[in-house]
Design a protein around this motif. Structure first.
Motif, mmCIF file in Angstrom:
data_model
loop_
_atom_site.group_PDB
_atom_site.id
_atom_site.type_symbol
_atom_site.label_atom_id
_atom_site.label_comp_id
_atom_site.label_asym_id
_atom_site.label_seq_id
_atom_site.Cartn_x
_atom_site.Cartn_y
_atom_site.Cartn_z
ATOM 1 N N TYR A 191 -28.219 -37.311 -60.666
ATOM 2 C CA TYR A 191 -27.575 -35.993 -60.703
ATOM 3 C C TYR A 191 -26.580 -35.966 -61.862
ATOM 4 C CZ TYR A 191 -29.569 -34.991 -56.110
ATOM 5 O OH TYR A 191 -30.436 -34.764 -55.077
ATOM 6 N N ALA A 194 -29.512 -41.392 -57.710
ATOM 7 C CA ALA A 194 -29.794 -41.075 -56.316
ATOM 8 C C ALA A 194 -31.123 -41.691 -55.879
ATOM 9 C CB ALA A 194 -29.824 -39.570 -56.105
ATOM 10 N N GLY A 235 -26.667 -41.124 -47.852
ATOM 11 C CA GLY A 235 -26.543 -41.466 -49.269
ATOM 12 C C GLY A 235 -27.703 -42.276 -49.818
ATOM 13 N N ALA A 236 -28.690 -42.598 -48.972
ATOM 14 C CA ALA A 236 -29.801 -43.454 -49.409
ATOM 15 C C ALA A 236 -30.754 -42.744 -50.372
ATOM 16 C CB ALA A 236 -30.576 -43.962 -48.189
ATOM 17 N N GLY A 237 -30.746 -41.401 -50.350
ATOM 18 C CA GLY A 237 -31.647 -40.663 -51.230
ATOM 19 C C GLY A 237 -32.706 -39.851 -50.502
ATOM 20 N N LYS A 238 -32.597 -39.735 -49.183
ATOM 21 C CA LYS A 238 -33.625 -39.066 -48.385
ATOM 22 C C LYS A 238 -33.725 -37.571 -48.722
ATOM 23 C CE LYS A 238 -31.718 -40.209 -44.416
ATOM 24 N NZ LYS A 238 -30.456 -40.791 -44.961
ATOM 25 N N SER A 239 -32.565 -36.908 -48.779
ATOM 26 C CA SER A 239 -32.605 -35.461 -49.095
ATOM 27 C C SER A 239 -33.102 -35.235 -50.505
ATOM 28 C CB SER A 239 -31.208 -34.837 -48.966
ATOM 29 O OG SER A 239 -30.672 -35.143 -47.728
ATOM 30 N N THR A 240 -32.748 -36.141 -51.395
ATOM 31 C CA THR A 240 -33.213 -36.040 -52.778
ATOM 32 C C THR A 240 -34.738 -36.110 -52.815
ATOM 33 O OG1 THR A 240 -31.154 -36.984 -53.582
ATOM 34 C CG2 THR A 240 -33.065 -37.122 -55.053
HETATM 35 P P1 ADP Z 1 -29.339 -38.919 -48.001
HETATM 36 O O1 ADP Z 1 -30.116 -37.677 -47.772
HETATM 37 O O2 ADP Z 1 -30.121 -40.168 -47.710
HETATM 38 O O3 ADP Z 1 -28.019 -38.915 -47.302
HETATM 39 P P2 ADP Z 1 -28.975 -37.877 -50.696
HETATM 40 O O4 ADP Z 1 -30.297 -37.752 -51.325
HETATM 41 O O5 ADP Z 1 -28.309 -36.669 -50.164
HETATM 42 O O6 ADP Z 1 -29.021 -39.018 -49.573
HETATM 43 O O7 ADP Z 1 -27.946 -38.523 -51.755
HETATM 44 C C1 ADP Z 1 -28.262 -39.643 -52.568
HETATM 45 C C2 ADP Z 1 -27.103 -39.856 -53.544
HETATM 46 O O8 ADP Z 1 -27.048 -38.765 -54.458
HETATM 47 C C3 ADP Z 1 -25.745 -39.927 -52.879
HETATM 48 O O9 ADP Z 1 -24.976 -40.859 -53.587
HETATM 49 C C4 ADP Z 1 -25.213 -38.519 -53.044
HETATM 50 O O10 ADP Z 1 -23.800 -38.531 -53.094
HETATM 51 C C5 ADP Z 1 -25.796 -38.106 -54.390
HETATM 52 N N1 ADP Z 1 -26.040 -36.658 -54.484
HETATM 53 C C6 ADP Z 1 -26.826 -35.927 -53.659
HETATM 54 N N2 ADP Z 1 -26.880 -34.642 -54.050
HETATM 55 C C7 ADP Z 1 -26.102 -34.542 -55.150
HETATM 56 C C8 ADP Z 1 -25.745 -33.480 -56.046
HETATM 57 N N3 ADP Z 1 -26.214 -32.239 -55.868
HETATM 58 N N4 ADP Z 1 -24.915 -33.762 -57.072
HETATM 59 C C9 ADP Z 1 -24.446 -35.015 -57.275
HETATM 60 N N5 ADP Z 1 -24.746 -36.063 -56.497
HETATM 61 C C10 ADP Z 1 -25.565 -35.845 -55.434
#
Ligand code: ADP
Ligand code: ADP
Length: 236
Positions: free
Chosen positions: A13, A19, A40-45
């Motif tokens: 990001y 991520a 924070g593992a990257g699942k939503s990403t």
């Molecule tokens: P999970 O869904 O497993 O909790 P995310 O995919 O939300 O993990 O996040 C993975 C990493 O990317 C984390 O370190 C989070 O802080 C970072 N992150 C997620 N979305 C954003 C964003 N829009 N901008 C900056 N950093 C992000």
């Protein structure tokens, strides 16, 4: 052909750390594929990559034969109509009935609104309400339902467009244990009945044990392992 394939995917990001790093994975047709990892593992990403909300910084993403990051807005909308999403918080419209909430994706997608098409849509909505066991509650409003019933409405809404791929983001995290089991059983029935490929993001090992064929373990953006889930492992 794999419904989802990632090769060498990095996501960084703007202004942030990585991520996802060097992720390779493929989801098989008709599979229930779990994605597990701490916050924070990257699942939503990973889900955002599949829906084309974000593009990889590096590497390749294929979803239902397309590369979401390269599609025009119109073709991305067409791809998204082939993907159903079940959200953690369900997000039903409180001023609409159960039936209206389930019909919403068809109403949005429907361009030709002739009588025949409306009738077909109505039949599909009824079929989905029966599938999730809520045909008797079709005229109720979300506030009149239990949490498990609301999540069933969410599943019916996600399936009514007959998606090839169903993405579930923490589908049971707001439910108690008994309701969780019945909602997960419903997802498995959806796969048996419609052949839908399902990706389930969760932090809950019980979800994985109950319905997943395989599970990908993510840790700080890295795919640590992909494990086969033993058939018939006891639900906990
Ligand atoms: P999970 O869904 O497993 O909790 P995310 O995919 O939300 O993990 O996040 C993975 C990493 O990317 C984390 O370190 C989070 O802080 C970072 N992150 C997620 N979305 C954003 C964003 N829009 N901008 C900056 N950093 C992000
Ligand atoms: P149709 O007779 O409308 O062409 P199909 O042959 O496509 O129906 O599908 C057989 C049955 O399964 C129908 O009742 C249809 O509504 C349902 N169905 C098929 N695919 C899906 C899906 N992905 N999600 C929900 N229902 C589906």
């Amino acid at each position: 052909d794999h419904p989802v394939a990632l090769t060498g995917v990095d996501v960084t990001y703007p202004g942030g750390a990585a991520a996802l790093r060097a992720v390779d994975l493929t989801v098989d047709p008709g599979e229930i594929f779990g994605v597990i990892g701490e916050s924070g593992a990257g699942k939503s990403t990973l889900l955002s990559l599949i829906t084309g909300e974000i593009a990889p910084t590096d590497g390749g993403v294929r979803v239902l034969g397309e590369d979401p990051a390269t599609l025009s807005a119109a073709r991305l909308r067409a791809l998204r109509r082939r993907i159903g999403v079940v959200f953690q918080g369900v997000h039903l419209l409180s001023g609409r009935t159960v039936r209206q909430n389930v019909a919403l994706p068809l109403a949005i997608a429907g361009q030709r609104r002739d009588r025949g098409e409306r009738a077909r849509h109505g039949e599909r909505v009824d079929e989905m309400l029966r599938f999730v066991g809520l045909d008797e509650r079709a005229e109720a409003y979300p506030a009149q339902l239990s949490g498990g019933q609301r999540q069933r409405v969410g599943i019916a809404r996600a399936l009514v467009g007959r998606p090839e791929l169903l993405l579930c983001d923490e589908p049971t995290s707001s439910l108690d244990a008994g309701t969780t089991v019945s909602v997960l059983d419903l997802l498995r029935e959806a796969r048996e009945r419609f052949g839908t490929t399902i990706v389930v993001v969760t932090h809950d090992l019980a979800v994985v044990r109950q319905i997943c064929d395989r599970v990908a373990l993510f840790d700080a953006g890295a795919l640590r392992d992909i494990l086969e889930v033993a058939p018939g492992s006891a639900p906990v």
